[in-house]
Design a protein around this motif. Sequence first.
Motif, PDB file in Angstrom:
ATOM      1  N   ARG A  32      -2.649  34.986  65.939  1.00 27.93           N
ATOM      2  CA  ARG A  32      -2.497  33.830  65.882  1.00 27.93           C
ATOM      3  C   ARG A  32      -1.676  33.214  66.879  1.00 27.93           C
ATOM      4  N   ILE A  33      -2.373  32.180  67.588  1.00 28.31           N
ATOM      5  CA  ILE A  33      -1.553  31.460  68.949  1.00 28.31           C
ATOM      6  C   ILE A  33      -1.417  30.140  68.639  1.00 28.31           C
ATOM      7  N   ARG A  34      -0.248  29.695  68.559  1.00 28.64           N
ATOM      8  CA  ARG A  34       0.149  28.152  68.209  1.00 28.64           C
ATOM      9  C   ARG A  34       1.036  27.885  69.462  1.00 28.64           C
ATOM     10  N   TYR A  35       0.677  26.691  70.061  1.00 28.14           N
ATOM     11  CA  TYR A  35       1.187  26.303  71.222  1.00 28.14           C
ATOM     12  C   TYR A  35       1.181  24.923  71.544  1.00 28.14           C
ATOM     13  N   LYS A  36       2.078  24.051  72.155  1.00 29.64           N
ATOM     14  CA  LYS A  36       2.026  22.718  72.365  1.00 29.64           C
ATOM     15  C   LYS A  36       1.986  22.435  73.776  1.00 29.64           C
ATOM     16  N   ILE A  37       1.151  22.033  74.258  1.00 31.77           N
ATOM     17  CA  ILE A  37       0.867  21.590  75.641  1.00 31.77           C
ATOM     18  C   ILE A  37       1.308  20.070  76.128  1.00 31.77           C
ATOM     19  N   GLN A  38       2.176  20.191  76.975  1.00 30.85           N
ATOM     20  CA  GLN A  38       2.628  18.646  77.358  1.00 30.85           C
ATOM     21  C   GLN A  38       1.522  18.295  78.290  1.00 30.85           C
ATOM     22  N   ARG A  39       1.074  16.678  78.092  1.00 27.41           N
ATOM     23  CA  ARG A  39       0.142  16.200  79.003  1.00 27.41           C
ATOM     24  C   ARG A  39       0.095  16.450  80.548  1.00 27.41           C
ATOM     25  N   GLN A  40       1.414  16.358  80.998  1.00 25.59           N
ATOM     26  CA  GLN A  40       1.471  16.586  82.286  1.00 25.59           C
ATOM     27  C   GLN A  40       1.204  17.727  83.136  1.00 25.59           C
ATOM     28  N   HIS A  64     -13.527  47.814  71.511  1.00 30.79           N
ATOM     29  CA  HIS A  64     -14.930  47.517  72.096  1.00 30.79           C
ATOM     30  C   HIS A  64     -15.617  46.443  71.614  1.00 30.79           C
ATOM     31  N   ALA A  65     -15.243  46.382  70.295  1.00 36.02           N
ATOM     32  CA  ALA A  65     -16.071  45.215  69.455  1.00 36.02           C
ATOM     33  C   ALA A  65     -15.780  43.781  69.836  1.00 36.02           C
ATOM     34  N   PRO A  66     -16.651  42.767  69.408  1.00 33.05           N
ATOM     35  CA  PRO A  66     -16.062  41.447  69.933  1.00 33.05           C
ATOM     36  C   PRO A  66     -15.043  41.218  69.246  1.00 33.05           C
ATOM     37  N   VAL A  67     -14.498  39.894  69.510  1.00 36.17           N
ATOM     38  CA  VAL A  67     -13.169  39.297  68.974  1.00 36.17           C
ATOM     39  C   VAL A  67     -13.775  37.797  68.532  1.00 36.17           C
ATOM     40  N   LEU A  68     -13.616  37.427  67.349  1.00 34.80           N
ATOM     41  CA  LEU A  68     -13.951  35.936  67.085  1.00 34.80           C
ATOM     42  C   LEU A  68     -12.826  35.036  67.321  1.00 34.80           C
ATOM     43  N   VAL A  69     -13.022  33.845  67.943  1.00 36.71           N
ATOM     44  CA  VAL A  69     -11.900  33.158  68.186  1.00 36.71           C
ATOM     45  C   VAL A  69     -12.058  31.852  67.239  1.00 36.71           C
ATOM     46  N   ARG A  70     -11.207  31.684  66.717  1.00 35.80           N
ATOM     47  CA  ARG A  70     -11.288  30.065  65.664  1.00 35.80           C
ATOM     48  C   ARG A  70     -10.384  29.227  66.144  1.00 35.80           C
ATOM     49  N   ASP A  71     -10.572  27.667  66.419  1.00 35.75           N
ATOM     50  CA  ASP A  71      -9.854  26.883  66.762  1.00 35.75           C
ATOM     51  C   ASP A  71      -9.572  26.139  65.566  1.00 35.75           C
ATOM     52  N   PHE A  72      -8.198  26.058  64.941  1.00 37.01           N
ATOM     53  CA  PHE A  72      -7.864  25.617  63.860  1.00 37.01           C
ATOM     54  C   PHE A  72      -7.267  24.073  64.194  1.00 37.01           C
ATOM     55  N   ARG A  78     -15.604  27.952  67.281  1.00 30.23           N
ATOM     56  CA  ARG A  78     -15.656  29.277  67.186  1.00 30.23           C
ATOM     57  C   ARG A  78     -16.099  29.839  68.807  1.00 30.23           C
ATOM     58  N   GLY A  79     -15.519  31.052  69.244  1.00 32.01           N
ATOM     59  CA  GLY A  79     -15.811  31.651  70.389  1.00 32.01           C
ATOM     60  C   GLY A  79     -16.087  33.043  70.188  1.00 32.01           C
ATOM     61  N   LEU A 128      -5.027  28.772  67.670  1.00 37.30           N
ATOM     62  CA  LEU A 128      -6.102  29.477  67.628  1.00 37.30           C
ATOM     63  C   LEU A 128      -5.782  30.771  66.772  1.00 37.30           C
ATOM     64  N   LYS A 129      -6.884  31.381  66.186  1.00 36.63           N
ATOM     65  CA  LYS A 129      -6.930  32.443  65.476  1.00 36.63           C
ATOM     66  C   LYS A 129      -8.027  33.836  65.997  1.00 36.63           C
ATOM     67  N   LEU A 130      -7.392  34.930  66.249  1.00 37.90           N
ATOM     68  CA  LEU A 130      -8.293  35.707  67.045  1.00 37.90           C
ATOM     69  C   LEU A 130      -8.302  37.014  65.959  1.00 37.90           C
ATOM     70  N   THR A 131      -9.550  37.449  65.598  1.00 43.51           N
ATOM     71  CA  THR A 131      -9.847  38.487  64.535  1.00 43.51           C
ATOM     72  C   THR A 131     -10.699  39.436  65.210  1.00 43.51           C
ATOM     73  N   THR A 132     -10.515  40.554  64.918  1.00 43.20           N
ATOM     74  CA  THR A 132     -11.615  41.789  65.518  1.00 43.20           C
ATOM     75  C   THR A 132     -12.665  41.927  64.366  1.00 43.20           C
ATOM     76  N   TYR A 133     -13.661  42.011  65.083  1.00 43.47           N
ATOM     77  CA  TYR A 133     -14.828  42.466  64.079  1.00 43.47           C
ATOM     78  C   TYR A 133     -14.864  43.960  63.134  1.00 43.47           C
ATOM     79  N   GLU A 134     -14.309  44.887  64.105  1.00 42.92           N
ATOM     80  CA  GLU A 134     -13.963  46.038  63.431  1.00 42.92           C
ATOM     81  C   GLU A 134     -12.919  46.743  64.216  1.00 42.92           C
TER      82      GLU A 134
END
Length: 150
Positions: A32-40, A64-72, A78-79, A128-134
């Motif tokens: 999981r990636i958690r980050y606070k981006i400043q507007r500037q 080699h398998a795809p990775v699911l990205v979820r935006d919480f 999803r991506g 964001l949470k990144l999860t492998t399919y396999e």
Amino acid sequence: MYGAHMYKSHQIHQDSIIFSGALEFKRHQLFRIRYKIQRQILSADTKNACYLVFKLSEKCRGLHAPVLVRDFSHTKRRGILYFRSPHPTNLHDGDWIPKKRNDGWMEVIIWIFKSSNEIKHDHLFVDLKLTTYEGTMSGLIVRGIEFRPI
């Protein structure tokens, strides 16, 4: 299921290794990636992308398998991304594939957003949470994330 968290302060859990400003994953199936981006730091009224900057270790045999990205943090969008370029017949519209950078690292889009739509205060929070399919993400070395207009 093993997981790791990557915060702005770079707190890493379980058996990730931090070296030379990067971290290498071992048996993680998600992180999981958690980050606070400043507007500037964002261009106003612009479509932006968040890139994951990474390498694969010489010992890495998977990913080699795809990775699911979820935006919480927003609409639970999803991506799908790849750490290795898939065969063209496996690609779908909207899949994100890695590209080699001039500095020797790889990058792949993990999130696309329009700054004017997403920023509600003086910052934008990324969760964001990144999860492998396999398999696991063993051998993935992450340097960090970057934000750029596209």
